[in-house]
Scaffold this motif. Structure first.
Motif, short mmCIF file in Angstrom:
data_model
loop_
_atom_site.label_atom_id
_atom_site.label_comp_id
_atom_site.label_asym_id
_atom_site.label_seq_id
_atom_site.Cartn_x
_atom_site.Cartn_y
_atom_site.Cartn_z
N PHE A 154 67.40 -3.13 31.59
CA PHE A 154 66.85 -2.06 30.75
C PHE A 154 65.51 -2.49 30.15
O PHE A 154 64.54 -1.74 30.17
CB PHE A 154 67.84 -1.68 29.65
CG PHE A 154 67.34 -0.64 28.71
CD1 PHE A 154 67.39 0.72 29.05
CD2 PHE A 154 66.79 -0.99 27.48
CE1 PHE A 154 66.92 1.68 28.19
CE2 PHE A 154 66.31 -0.03 26.62
CZ PHE A 154 66.37 1.32 26.97
N TYR A 200 62.98 -2.66 33.34
CA TYR A 200 62.60 -1.45 34.07
C TYR A 200 62.33 -0.23 33.20
O TYR A 200 61.59 0.65 33.60
CB TYR A 200 63.66 -1.12 35.13
CG TYR A 200 63.72 -2.16 36.21
CD1 TYR A 200 62.65 -2.34 37.08
CD2 TYR A 200 64.82 -2.99 36.34
CE1 TYR A 200 62.68 -3.31 38.07
CE2 TYR A 200 64.87 -3.96 37.33
CZ TYR A 200 63.80 -4.11 38.19
OH TYR A 200 63.84 -5.08 39.16
N VAL A 201 62.92 -0.17 32.00
CA VAL A 201 62.69 0.97 31.13
C VAL A 201 61.63 0.67 30.08
O VAL A 201 60.72 1.46 29.86
CB VAL A 201 64.01 1.43 30.46
CG1 VAL A 201 63.78 2.56 29.48
CG2 VAL A 201 65.02 1.86 31.53
N LEU A 202 61.74 -0.50 29.46
CA LEU A 202 60.81 -0.84 28.38
C LEU A 202 59.59 -1.62 28.86
O LEU A 202 58.64 -1.81 28.10
CB LEU A 202 61.54 -1.62 27.28
CG LEU A 202 62.70 -0.88 26.62
CD1 LEU A 202 63.36 -1.75 25.56
CD2 LEU A 202 62.26 0.44 26.03
#
Length: 169
Positions: free
Chosen positions: A30, A33-35
């Motif tokens: 997370f 890849y997201v932050l």
């Protein structure tokens, strides 16, 4: 029997431990890849340790279910998981210490040492393939603790519970 006590049994704990490692690994993905927090080389090594814990937990939990005569040996799986988590905690603590400048890290991934990067890797970085992430810089902290520090704390807790279940249950 309450819910927590029912999870702290030698036949069930390997699955809970595998889930805990999967959640820690999911958190790392997370953040990446997201932050947008790219991992360093030591971060990848920590991920491999949790992948080993997931594998040991799933295999060590399934085998006693499929072969009931091996159920009495489930405590050894818990002790194996305790060892993996203890190693994870030590490795993550070492990485956190590098980030906090308590000690030197490997020369290959710190700002002080020579960075060995191939021409292809350098061209990939220049083409937008991602930055070179140093191991001695904590890109994110919460309450003064880096991701490696939180990994050390969580892994130490999981090691303690795994040892408890293996010895007492």
């Amino acid at each position: 029997m309450n819910m927590i006590a029912s999870l702290l049994t030698a036949p069930r704990w390997p699955f809970v431990a595998a889930l805990a490692s999967a959640l820690i690994l999911g958190g790392a993905y997370f953040f990446q890849y997201v932050l947008g927090y790219d991992p360093c080389a030591l971060c990848y090594d920590q991920r491999h340790i949790h992948q080993a814990a997931i594998g040991a937990g799933l295999v060590g939990g399934l085998i006693p279910m499929l072969v009931p005569s091996l159920r009495k040996h489930a405590i050894w799986v818990c002790l194996l998981l305790a060892t993996i988590f203890l190693y994870s905690a030590g490795f993550a603590f070492w990485h956190a210490g590098i980030e906090y400048d308590w000690w030197d890290g490997p020369a290959s991934c710190t700002a002080a040492g020579p960075v060995s990067i191939s021409t292809d890797d350098l061209l990939a970085v220049l083409d937008g393939g991602g930055p070179v992430v140093l191991c001695d810089e904590a890109p994110w902290t919460f309450l003064g603790i880096s991701m490696a520090g939180y990994n050390a704390l969580m892994s130490a807790g999981l090691a303690a519970v795994s040892a408890y279940v293996g010895i007492k249950r």
